[in-house]
Scaffold this active site. Structure first.
Site, mmCIF file in Angstrom:
data_model
loop_
_atom_site.group_PDB
_atom_site.id
_atom_site.type_symbol
_atom_site.label_atom_id
_atom_site.label_comp_id
_atom_site.label_asym_id
_atom_site.label_seq_id
_atom_site.Cartn_x
_atom_site.Cartn_y
_atom_site.Cartn_z
ATOM 1 N N ARG A 41 -51.627 -21.977 -11.683
ATOM 2 C CA ARG A 41 -50.474 -21.342 -12.303
ATOM 3 C C ARG A 41 -50.085 -20.006 -11.694
ATOM 4 O O ARG A 41 -48.950 -19.551 -11.867
ATOM 5 C CB ARG A 41 -50.730 -21.173 -13.799
ATOM 6 C CG ARG A 41 -51.950 -20.320 -14.105
ATOM 7 C CD ARG A 41 -52.238 -20.255 -15.591
ATOM 8 N NE ARG A 41 -51.249 -19.445 -16.288
ATOM 9 C CZ ARG A 41 -51.208 -19.290 -17.606
ATOM 10 N NH1 ARG A 41 -52.106 -19.893 -18.371
ATOM 11 N NH2 ARG A 41 -50.307 -18.524 -18.159
ATOM 12 N N ASP A 90 -45.554 -20.258 -27.934
ATOM 13 C CA ASP A 90 -46.816 -20.192 -27.201
ATOM 14 C C ASP A 90 -47.892 -19.532 -28.074
ATOM 15 O O ASP A 90 -47.706 -18.396 -28.521
ATOM 16 C CB ASP A 90 -46.614 -19.421 -25.893
ATOM 17 C CG ASP A 90 -47.629 -19.815 -24.836
ATOM 18 O OD1 ASP A 90 -48.839 -19.694 -25.112
ATOM 19 O OD2 ASP A 90 -47.215 -20.263 -23.756
ATOM 20 N N HIS A 109 -52.873 -11.949 -26.929
ATOM 21 C CA HIS A 109 -53.869 -11.583 -25.906
ATOM 22 C C HIS A 109 -54.105 -10.074 -25.919
ATOM 23 O O HIS A 109 -55.227 -9.615 -25.726
ATOM 24 C CB HIS A 109 -53.400 -12.003 -24.511
ATOM 25 C CG HIS A 109 -53.601 -13.455 -24.203
ATOM 26 N ND1 HIS A 109 -54.838 -14.060 -24.241
ATOM 27 C CD2 HIS A 109 -52.722 -14.416 -23.846
ATOM 28 C CE1 HIS A 109 -54.709 -15.349 -23.919
ATOM 29 N NE2 HIS A 109 -53.436 -15.591 -23.687
ATOM 30 N N SER A 118 -52.164 -22.470 -21.315
ATOM 31 C CA SER A 118 -50.762 -22.893 -21.430
ATOM 32 C C SER A 118 -50.329 -23.782 -20.283
ATOM 33 O O SER A 118 -49.328 -24.492 -20.406
ATOM 34 C CB SER A 118 -49.849 -21.666 -21.481
ATOM 35 O OG SER A 118 -50.084 -20.926 -22.638
ATOM 36 N N ASP A 138 -48.562 -24.675 -28.089
ATOM 37 C CA ASP A 138 -49.352 -25.294 -27.020
ATOM 38 C C ASP A 138 -50.850 -25.210 -27.280
ATOM 39 O O ASP A 138 -51.606 -26.058 -26.833
ATOM 40 C CB ASP A 138 -48.974 -24.711 -25.656
ATOM 41 C CG ASP A 138 -48.956 -23.199 -25.621
ATOM 42 O OD1 ASP A 138 -49.157 -22.555 -26.679
ATOM 43 O OD2 ASP A 138 -48.746 -22.643 -24.533
ATOM 44 N N HIS A 139 -51.276 -24.184 -27.986
ATOM 45 C CA HIS A 139 -52.708 -24.019 -28.276
ATOM 46 C C HIS A 139 -52.839 -22.986 -29.376
ATOM 47 O O HIS A 139 -51.899 -22.227 -29.639
ATOM 48 C CB HIS A 139 -53.485 -23.568 -27.030
ATOM 49 C CG HIS A 139 -52.903 -22.347 -26.390
ATOM 50 N ND1 HIS A 139 -53.018 -21.100 -26.944
ATOM 51 C CD2 HIS A 139 -52.148 -22.187 -25.270
ATOM 52 C CE1 HIS A 139 -52.375 -20.226 -26.184
ATOM 53 N NE2 HIS A 139 -51.824 -20.861 -25.166
ATOM 54 N N ASP A 147 -48.020 -15.587 -27.838
ATOM 55 C CA ASP A 147 -49.295 -15.649 -27.114
ATOM 56 C C ASP A 147 -49.618 -14.350 -26.387
ATOM 57 O O ASP A 147 -50.710 -13.796 -26.530
ATOM 58 C CB ASP A 147 -49.212 -16.803 -26.113
ATOM 59 C CG ASP A 147 -50.298 -16.776 -25.061
ATOM 60 O OD1 ASP A 147 -51.314 -17.468 -25.250
ATOM 61 O OD2 ASP A 147 -50.130 -16.079 -24.036
ATOM 62 N N LYS A 148 -48.685 -13.849 -25.614
ATOM 63 C CA LYS A 148 -49.023 -12.703 -24.762
ATOM 64 C C LYS A 148 -49.375 -11.475 -25.595
ATOM 65 O O LYS A 148 -50.255 -10.688 -25.246
ATOM 66 C CB LYS A 148 -47.865 -12.404 -23.795
ATOM 67 C CG LYS A 148 -47.656 -13.537 -22.784
ATOM 68 C CD LYS A 148 -46.522 -13.254 -21.822
ATOM 69 C CE LYS A 148 -46.153 -14.512 -21.034
ATOM 70 N NZ LYS A 148 -47.264 -15.090 -20.265
#
Lengths: 463, 463
Positions: B153, B37, B337, B88, B375-376, B333-334
């Site tokens: 989500r 992710d 962030h 996501s 995913d991105h 990802d997390k």
């Protein structure tokens, strides 16, 4: 099934391509190496969105090979520790010479300052023609590293060899590269005395000073060495097709194709008075959206495609030994430094057009390897127009500066520049993409280092 | 010559791979899809520098196929205009269903809110086993989009279906997805009632509320549906190897492997008083360098590799029909962030270990396609430790926040996070890499869209 057929085609081409260098009577081998300066995956995605739409494909995306290239830099000493963000001088040196070096160096080694033989010099020594086309000054770092050797990229002209300064700020120099000190002189002088067959781009101002210790200019030095000098498209078209050509179409960097409306670049979001007291209060105004428009100055110079076409004609004419051509779209990077998203998009469009010419040439000339890559990644990054956290009742906005581009397909693309607080942005450290035509299949692994490109080109040309 | 031999090997494998689905008696086809992710080329380069050194290679870099994937998002209406930065939820929906949708949606269509069949559902309907492994809550966007359908989500549990709020801030809801309104209920309920054979990750807290309109919890609902519930490595190891397994190893996101020393994240450069008056004056202090250290909490949960190994054993046991396994390393990802570079590096290391397990399995089980993608793209970008403009006598520093990581090879890596001023960074809009094992050769073009992954997987499995 589509991929199955593709596989058959690619594999038959792959085996044709990986055969040993051509036997006697076979066509000569050629290399067209295209460098998009600063053309990382953000820049490519931005250009795709604008030029083709988010669902569309660039010509780059259609190429049969796509790999990734690690970008290595070291400190300026022998066996120096790694440095994780490069500049165009050391990266072009890696590609041109196969040796990793330190930032700012032009085909010289880190610490020991040895001149490193370049792929263009090795090719010329074997009788191949060599050429360079760029939208930068031809003395700029990327082209320079293929055909000259100095310890510092700013040493572009005889009057910029020692105590270089910008508005009183000392920026160093290359005293050891002075001819008087046993060196090869400035980049411009070395290009004038190089074995290049054709050299097209900007940077006329670096050729007008007197050559070191001489009563004539670097331009005259180039002329003495057999270069025809041309300064516009008409002169380029009229030049002797059998002769060597030095085309200098602008004083410095060539004008770019696209710009923001009213010449706008990125702008900082504007916080309200309350927001200045605390960034969770008040409101913040974003810059107004802009379209990309044609830069009228671009009409005064040949396009990258026109220069590429001229170089391909010159290099391939009655040539039984093959050639090496470097094509650089330089201002993807330079416009990113200046936070001008439209400028970078237009220069990526120029690269696409030059690539189309290269692929056309390759389809008519078997044994032509076309590679496209970038030298380093860059500052621009697409961020959401509406924050992921928009539900939170506070102003959420980008630090740094922002361009909102209205795309032809009806979208709004937010691009932020936030690597520093200076007038020019920094490079970044991601690996960069590499693309190739069918000749690249089987020769380029999915991941490689920039120095490996030198080896791939050398092997292909049998150097 | 090395590449020539590689070409022979790859082509022979390519033709084997592109043969039509296996004849009777051939081994079953399996797919292992690994999603990092937010694992863009910046994240990969950062992890490579730290884990292998700048000259080294990740296992990802060794895979025979590397492609790039365009990330499409649209506004939340039918035929909505493109949106250039994804989340996501919509990207996992593209991969899982082959349909481009809007941000926040879980396997439902933009505007029309139709449930979109997922690759996992289609595979299960054809008798294949399916499994999901993630370091996030199993109800988080990426896993959810493979096995549930809601309009938003955040609707992860029965008590989070309407009027969801965070500290009083309204964040919406999914009233139409309530069973009472003819919907399928929350993500957790849908997972409990799914056809998944094994589901491992975090997110136990989303399973403890009562199922909608029931007197029992979602956990009990899952149990009624035939899932064995396990909550730690020992229980996972002791579970019935022939049964269906729901492993929930932490209340929410699983603890990550690495963290900055003393738990440090990125920090803003600290300007001096004079610099606060004008950014060309005074000085600015950078955050002190940090090393990455083990997060002690990670020992309380199984690693991504351990979960992947358990899932592969479960899915392949006495299975003549093949399987589809999704493996997500979610906290690349997390942690980005939260501006925690060490956290992202450790989770990319976890992905590498899971990939090694996947490749081991594939080498022993012909007909196993392994794909790895992101995913991105995301906020982290490597910037120079020493500015390109360091010669200028003014403080040049990054806006946003900065981590200086001391790498094991003796370098210093500067990573900035500068997409917004909020407590959490934004995603960015670049295309992302995709990697594949030999089975991917000939099936994956150099550039594709995320929705094409659905088609590639469907074709491979003969769905």
């Amino acid at each position: 099934m589509r991929f199955f057929i593709t596989a058959i085609i690619l594999c038959s081409q792959l085996f044709a391509a990986t055969a040993a260098p051509a036997a006697a009577g076979a066509p000569p081998r050629n290399v067209i190496l295209i460098i998009g300066d600063g053309m990382d995956d953000q820049q490519i995605s931005i250009a795709r969105n604008y030029l083709r739409g988010a669902s569309g494909k660039l010509l780059l995306d259609e190429l049969p090979l796509r790999a990734a290239v690690g970008v290595l830099t070291i400190e300026d000493k022998q066996d120096g520790a790694p440095v994780y963000v490069a500049d165009s001088a050391n990266t072009a040196t890696s590609i041109a010479t196969g040796v990793t070096t330190s930032r700012g160096r032009i085909a010289t080694s880190a610490g020991s300052d040895l001149d490193l033989p370049t792929i263009a010099e090795l090719a010329a020594a074997r009788g191949l023609r060599t050429g360079i086309v760029t939208t930068a000054s031809v003395t700029d770092a990327t082209p320079a590293a293929f055909a000259s050797h100095v310890s510092m990229r700013l040493c572009q002209a005889p009057d910029r060899m020692v105590d270089i300064n910008y508005r009183g700020i000392p920026l160093g120099g290359c005293p050891a590269d002075l001819k008087a000190n046993g060196g090869r002189g400035s980049i411009a002088e070395q290009l004038a005395e190089s074995s290049l067959h054709i050299l097209l781009g900007g940077g006329r101002k670096y050729f007008t000073p007197s050559a070191e210790g001489a009563s004539y200019s670097v331009l005259e030095l180039a002329s003495q060495q057999g270069f025809q000098l041309v300064v516009d498209s008409a002169e380029l078209a009229a030049s002797d097709p059998d002769g060597r050509v030095l085309g200098l179409f602008s004083p410095g960097t060539m004008p770019v194709r696209l710009q923001g409306e009213n010449g706008r670049a990125a702008e900082p979001p504007q916080p309200s008075l309350l927001n200045r007291l605390h960034h969770y209060l008040g409101s913040v105004s974003m810059p107004a959206p802009m379209r990309c428009v044609t830069n009228p100055d671009a009409a005064s110079v040949p396009s990258l495609k026109q220069m590429t076409d001229a170089a391909l004609a010159s290099l391939s004419r009655d040539n039984q030994r093959g050639f090496l051509l470097l094509v650089e779209s330089a201002s993807i990077d330079k416009q990113a430094h200046e936070r001008k998203a439209c400028g970078s998009i237009g220069e990526l469009q120029q690269l696409e057009e030059a690539l189309a010419s290269a692929l056309d040439f390759a389809s008519g000339h078997p044994g032509t390897l076309v590679l496209v890559t970038a030298d380093h990644s860059h500052a621009a990054q697409m961020v959401p127009v509406e924050s992921l956290y928009a539900a939170y009742p506070i102003p959420i906005y980008t630090p740094g500066q922002l361009v909102l581009v209205a795309t032809p397909e009806g979208g709004l693309m937010a691009i932020n520049y936030a690597t520093n607080n200076f007038s020019h942005e920094e490079h970044t450290g991601a690996n960069v993409p590499l693309f190739g035509n069918v000749e690249a299949l089987g020769r380029v692994p999915p991941y490689l280092q920039q120095r490996d490109i030198f080896t791939i080109l050398s092997d292909y040309l049998g150097l």
